[in-house]
Design a protein around this motif. Structure first.
Motif, short mmCIF file in Angstrom:
data_model
loop_
_atom_site.label_atom_id
_atom_site.label_comp_id
_atom_site.label_asym_id
_atom_site.label_seq_id
_atom_site.Cartn_x
_atom_site.Cartn_y
_atom_site.Cartn_z
N ARG A 4 18.74 12.28 -5.20
CA ARG A 4 19.57 12.18 -3.99
C ARG A 4 19.63 13.50 -3.25
N ASN A 5 19.72 14.59 -4.02
CA ASN A 5 19.84 15.90 -3.39
C ASN A 5 18.55 16.28 -2.66
N SER A 6 17.40 15.96 -3.23
CA SER A 6 16.15 16.31 -2.54
C SER A 6 15.99 15.48 -1.26
N ARG B 111 16.57 15.39 4.82
CA ARG B 111 17.31 15.01 6.03
C ARG B 111 17.85 16.24 6.73
N HIS B 112 18.38 17.19 5.96
CA HIS B 112 18.96 18.40 6.53
C HIS B 112 17.89 19.21 7.26
N GLY C 174 22.94 17.02 6.17
CA GLY C 174 22.17 15.93 5.57
C GLY C 174 23.03 14.85 4.96
N TYR C 175 24.34 15.03 4.98
CA TYR C 175 25.26 14.03 4.44
C TYR C 175 25.57 12.99 5.51
N LEU C 176 25.99 11.82 5.09
CA LEU C 176 26.44 10.81 6.04
C LEU C 176 27.74 11.28 6.69
N ARG D 24 18.55 14.43 0.55
CA ARG D 24 19.53 15.05 1.46
C ARG D 24 18.94 16.31 2.07
N GLN D 25 18.26 17.12 1.26
CA GLN D 25 17.67 18.35 1.77
C GLN D 25 16.59 18.05 2.80
N ARG E 135 26.08 18.43 9.70
CA ARG E 135 26.64 17.70 8.57
C ARG E 135 25.88 17.93 7.27
#
Length: 118
Positions: A7-9, A14-15, A97-99, A11-12, A95
């Motif tokens: 999930r973190n990768s 998206r960021h 990369g978070y919703l 998110r990164q 944000r």
């Protein structure tokens, strides 16, 4: 066997995609949000100089449970007060990369109520 991304990768990724278009300047710095399971952090960053102008976190404020919406709202209010002391009224929201939901939304709403514009 196909390897599943964490999930973190994701998110990164998206960021990084969002950061191509979102950048902070001296006039309108970037308000960045990072959340962990237990805490939430916010920074106001000038990307041109590569400097952090102000920061706040649930750890710094010694919030017992920084991993909930109430803690995020307190951090949002605190970061807005610090920004206004530095004569920063307008920011660009990042944000991270978070919703835009839950704690991230609570932090943003509290910062808006305290006087930041974004």
């Amino acid at each position: 066997m196909i390897k599943k991304e964490s999930r973190n990768s994701l998110r990164q990724r998206r960021h990084k995609r969002v950061r191509k278009s979102v950048s902070g300047t001296k006039e309108t710095p970037r308000l960045n949000v990072f959340r962990s399971n237990k805490e939430i952090f916010a920074q106001i960053i000038n990307d041109i100089d590569g400097t952090t102008l102000a920061s706040s976190s649930s750890v710094e404020l010694k919030i017992k449970n920084g991993g909930n919406k109430e803690g995020a709202a307190l951090v949002g209010t605190d970061i807005a007060k610090k920004a206004l002391k530095l004569n920063i009224k307008k920011v660009v929201f990042d944000r991270g990369g978070y919703l835009y939901h839950g704690r991230v939304e609570a932090l943003a709403d509290a910062a808006r109520k305290a006087g930041l514009e974004f």
